[in-house]
Design an enzyme around this catalytic site. Structure first.
Site, PDB file in Angstrom:
ATOM      1  N   GLY A   9     -24.783 141.518  84.491  1.00 60.49           N
ATOM      2  CA  GLY A   9     -25.116 142.943  84.357  1.00 60.49           C
ATOM      3  C   GLY A   9     -25.645 143.442  85.693  1.00 60.49           C
ATOM      4  O   GLY A   9     -26.485 144.334  85.748  1.00 60.49           O
ATOM      5  N   HIS A 153     -37.132 155.793  73.529  1.00 62.76           N
ATOM      6  CA  HIS A 153     -36.428 155.351  74.743  1.00 62.76           C
ATOM      7  C   HIS A 153     -35.575 156.477  75.310  1.00 62.76           C
ATOM      8  O   HIS A 153     -35.344 157.492  74.653  1.00 62.76           O
ATOM      9  CB  HIS A 153     -35.530 154.136  74.452  1.00 62.76           C
ATOM     10  CG  HIS A 153     -36.293 152.849  74.328  1.00 62.76           C
ATOM     11  ND1 HIS A 153     -36.780 152.403  73.117  1.00 62.76           N
ATOM     12  CD2 HIS A 153     -36.670 151.936  75.256  1.00 62.76           C
ATOM     13  CE1 HIS A 153     -37.422 151.255  73.310  1.00 62.76           C
ATOM     14  NE2 HIS A 153     -37.373 150.953  74.599  1.00 62.76           N
ATOM     15  N   LYS A 157     -29.918 154.609  76.106  1.00 55.60           N
ATOM     16  CA  LYS A 157     -30.037 153.332  75.369  1.00 55.60           C
ATOM     17  C   LYS A 157     -29.005 153.273  74.257  1.00 55.60           C
ATOM     18  O   LYS A 157     -28.854 154.215  73.485  1.00 55.60           O
ATOM     19  CB  LYS A 157     -31.461 153.167  74.812  1.00 55.60           C
ATOM     20  CG  LYS A 157     -31.664 151.817  74.147  1.00 55.60           C
ATOM     21  CD  LYS A 157     -33.124 151.472  73.968  1.00 55.60           C
ATOM     22  CE  LYS A 157     -33.321 150.145  73.260  1.00 55.60           C
ATOM     23  NZ  LYS A 157     -32.770 149.011  74.022  1.00 55.60           N
ATOM     24  N   GLY A 163     -34.726 146.302  70.343  1.00 58.33           N
ATOM     25  CA  GLY A 163     -35.003 144.893  70.027  1.00 58.33           C
ATOM     26  C   GLY A 163     -36.493 144.642  69.915  1.00 58.33           C
ATOM     27  O   GLY A 163     -36.945 143.842  69.084  1.00 58.33           O
TER      28      GLY A 163
HETATM   29  P1  NAD Z   1     -27.016 149.229  81.729  1.00 56.81           P
HETATM   30  O1  NAD Z   1     -26.016 149.855  80.813  1.00 56.81           O
HETATM   31  O2  NAD Z   1     -27.534 150.020  82.887  1.00 56.81           O
HETATM   32  O3  NAD Z   1     -26.432 147.862  82.330  1.00 56.81           O
HETATM   33  C1  NAD Z   1     -25.634 146.967  81.592  1.00 56.81           C
HETATM   34  C2  NAD Z   1     -24.658 146.335  82.550  1.00 56.81           C
HETATM   35  O4  NAD Z   1     -23.931 145.315  81.862  1.00 56.81           O
HETATM   36  C3  NAD Z   1     -23.628 147.346  83.105  1.00 56.81           C
HETATM   37  O5  NAD Z   1     -23.572 147.283  84.509  1.00 56.81           O
HETATM   38  C4  NAD Z   1     -22.346 146.889  82.450  1.00 56.81           C
HETATM   39  O6  NAD Z   1     -21.183 147.154  83.234  1.00 56.81           O
HETATM   40  C5  NAD Z   1     -22.615 145.376  82.350  1.00 56.81           C
HETATM   41  N1  NAD Z   1     -21.621 144.702  81.528  1.00 56.81           N
HETATM   42  C6  NAD Z   1     -20.843 145.226  80.513  1.00 56.81           C
HETATM   43  N2  NAD Z   1     -19.986 144.302  80.067  1.00 56.81           N
HETATM   44  C7  NAD Z   1     -20.191 143.181  80.804  1.00 56.81           C
HETATM   45  C8  NAD Z   1     -19.599 141.897  80.819  1.00 56.81           C
HETATM   46  N3  NAD Z   1     -18.624 141.569  79.954  1.00 56.81           N
HETATM   47  N4  NAD Z   1     -20.069 140.976  81.713  1.00 56.81           N
HETATM   48  C9  NAD Z   1     -21.051 141.302  82.568  1.00 56.81           C
HETATM   49  N5  NAD Z   1     -21.651 142.513  82.619  1.00 56.81           N
HETATM   50  C10 NAD Z   1     -21.235 143.438  81.724  1.00 56.81           C
HETATM   51  O7  NAD Z   1     -28.210 148.742  80.789  1.00 56.81           O
HETATM   52  P2  NAD Z   1     -29.700 148.339  81.196  1.00 56.81           P
HETATM   53  O8  NAD Z   1     -30.604 149.495  80.992  1.00 56.81           O
HETATM   54  O9  NAD Z   1     -29.695 147.634  82.503  1.00 56.81           O
HETATM   55  O10 NAD Z   1     -30.037 147.293  80.031  1.00 56.81           O
HETATM   56  C11 NAD Z   1     -29.270 146.120  79.875  1.00 56.81           C
HETATM   57  C12 NAD Z   1     -29.758 145.339  78.650  1.00 56.81           C
HETATM   58  O11 NAD Z   1     -31.099 144.911  78.864  1.00 56.81           O
HETATM   59  C13 NAD Z   1     -29.788 146.164  77.357  1.00 56.81           C
HETATM   60  O12 NAD Z   1     -29.417 145.324  76.278  1.00 56.81           O
HETATM   61  C14 NAD Z   1     -31.249 146.574  77.235  1.00 56.81           C
HETATM   62  O13 NAD Z   1     -31.640 146.871  75.923  1.00 56.81           O
HETATM   63  C15 NAD Z   1     -31.884 145.312  77.755  1.00 56.81           C
HETATM   64  N6  NAD Z   1     -33.269 145.433  78.194  1.00 56.81           N
HETATM   65  C16 NAD Z   1     -34.097 144.406  77.870  1.00 56.81           C
HETATM   66  C17 NAD Z   1     -35.409 144.409  78.313  1.00 56.81           C
HETATM   67  C18 NAD Z   1     -36.263 143.224  78.027  1.00 56.81           C
HETATM   68  O14 NAD Z   1     -37.445 143.208  78.451  1.00 56.81           O
HETATM   69  N7  NAD Z   1     -35.762 142.186  77.344  1.00 56.81           N
HETATM   70  C19 NAD Z   1     -35.890 145.477  79.088  1.00 56.81           C
HETATM   71  C20 NAD Z   1     -35.007 146.522  79.409  1.00 56.81           C
HETATM   72  C21 NAD Z   1     -33.690 146.477  78.969  1.00 56.81           C
END
Ligand code: NAD
Length: 264
Positions: A9, A153, A157, A163
């Site tokens: 990602g 959020h 999102k 989660g």
């Molecule tokens: P985002 O949409 O900005 O980024 C997601 C990325 O994943 C994008 O660049 C997308 O192209 C990429 N992606 C899609 N398909 C893919 C694949 N097959 N292989 C590799 N990459 C792929 O989202 P974000 O805001 O960066 O959040 C990402 C995730 O993290 C979400 O699930 C969000 O809920 C989660 N998150 C978790 C926490 C935590 O503390 N655990 C905190 C913030 C966000």
């Protein structure tokens, strides 16, 4: 030589900050920047994209030949490939992606038999303290207090409820003997009076809110609210990088942020 890090990602909001803060810490070097081949920034230098200058690692669907640790903040559909790569290469994994299905979670448990895995729906220290507190508060206050969870959020999102909101609910259910599969009532509409023991779950999506989670315990005469507000994604990034470093000294197994942070 820093810890060789693969970010999945890599072109996303979280991925870019993980690369930037990982490189700025001086404790990591970027070994891979995985993202969907169809991403508009695919092919670009991941460091340039993250704002820390060229690193010679390009964003794309290819995985490197090796690494010390993988951090995945992507989408659930990417999770299978990440888990398979980490398990077959015995590389520790920090899984931060939310919205994982039960099947994904089962695969994560299976991967944890081969390598070390940290899975957390929220990597911030404060939120993990809240996770520990909400069950204790519910047990302390007892059945006379109605419990409602409200999460807020940004408009981008994809999954709802968050989660983290589900983790809050799970911890409350575990502490009070409820079944999370039947206790949750998502939003309310029409004629839907509250039933004893139910937990209301409400997801707000607006503007650029980084993340607010509140648990209300209401009875006749008073409401107690426990709440956490994230001001910046960097709090999650700090936690993810801390988890990645912590994993360097761990054998295979399934770990939580509470393990990483030593929260009882
Ligand atoms: P985002 O949409 O900005 O980024 C997601 C990325 O994943 C994008 O660049 C997308 O192209 C990429 N992606 C899609 N398909 C893919 C694949 N097959 N292989 C590799 N990459 C792929 O989202 P974000 O805001 O960066 O959040 C990402 C995730 O993290 C979400 O699930 C969000 O809920 C989660 N998150 C978790 C926490 C935590 O503390 N655990 C905190 C913030 C966000």
């Amino acid at each position: 030589m820093g810890i060789k890090l693969v970010v999945v990602g890599a072109a996303g909001r979280m991925g870019r900050r993980i690369i930037a803060m990982g490189m700025e810490s001086g404790r990591f070097e970027l070994a891979g920047a995985v993202d969907a081949a169809s991403h508009p920034e695919a092919g670009k230098d991941a460091g340039v994209l993250a704002g820390v200058g060229a690193l010679g690692v390009h964003v794309g669907a290819d995985w490197p030949s090796g690494a010390d640790v993988v951090i995945d903040f992507s989408l659930p559909q990417a999770a299978d490939a990440t888990m398979a790569w980490c398990a077959s290469n015995t590389v520790p994994l920090v899984m931060g992606t939310t919205g994982l299905s039960d099947a994904h979670k089962a695969s994560l448990q299976a991967a944890a038999k081969k390598t070390a895995v940290v899975y957390a729906t929220n990597m911030s220290v404060g939120m993990n303290a809240l996770f520990a507190l909400v069950g204790k508060a519910a047990a302390m206050l007892g059945d006379a207090y109605d419990i409602e969870i409200i999460e807020q959020h940004h408009r981008f999102k994809k999954d709802a409820p968050s989660g983290s909101a589900i983790t809050l609910a799970e911890n409350i259910c575990e502490a009070t003997g409820r079944d999370v599969k039947t206790a949750l009532v998502h939003g309310r509409g029409g004629v839907s009076p509250r039933k004893p023991g139910e937990i209301g779950m409400h997801a707000v999506r607006a503007g650029d809110i980084t993340g607010i989670h509140s648990v209300m315990y209401g009875t006749l005469g008073e409401v107690v609210t426990l709440s956490h507000t994230a001001h910046s994604r960097d709090t999650f990034v700090q936690g993810a990088l801390r988890a990645a470093e912590w994993l360097m000294d761990r054998g295979s197994g399934f770990y939580s942020m509470r393990d990483v942070l030593g929260i009882e």
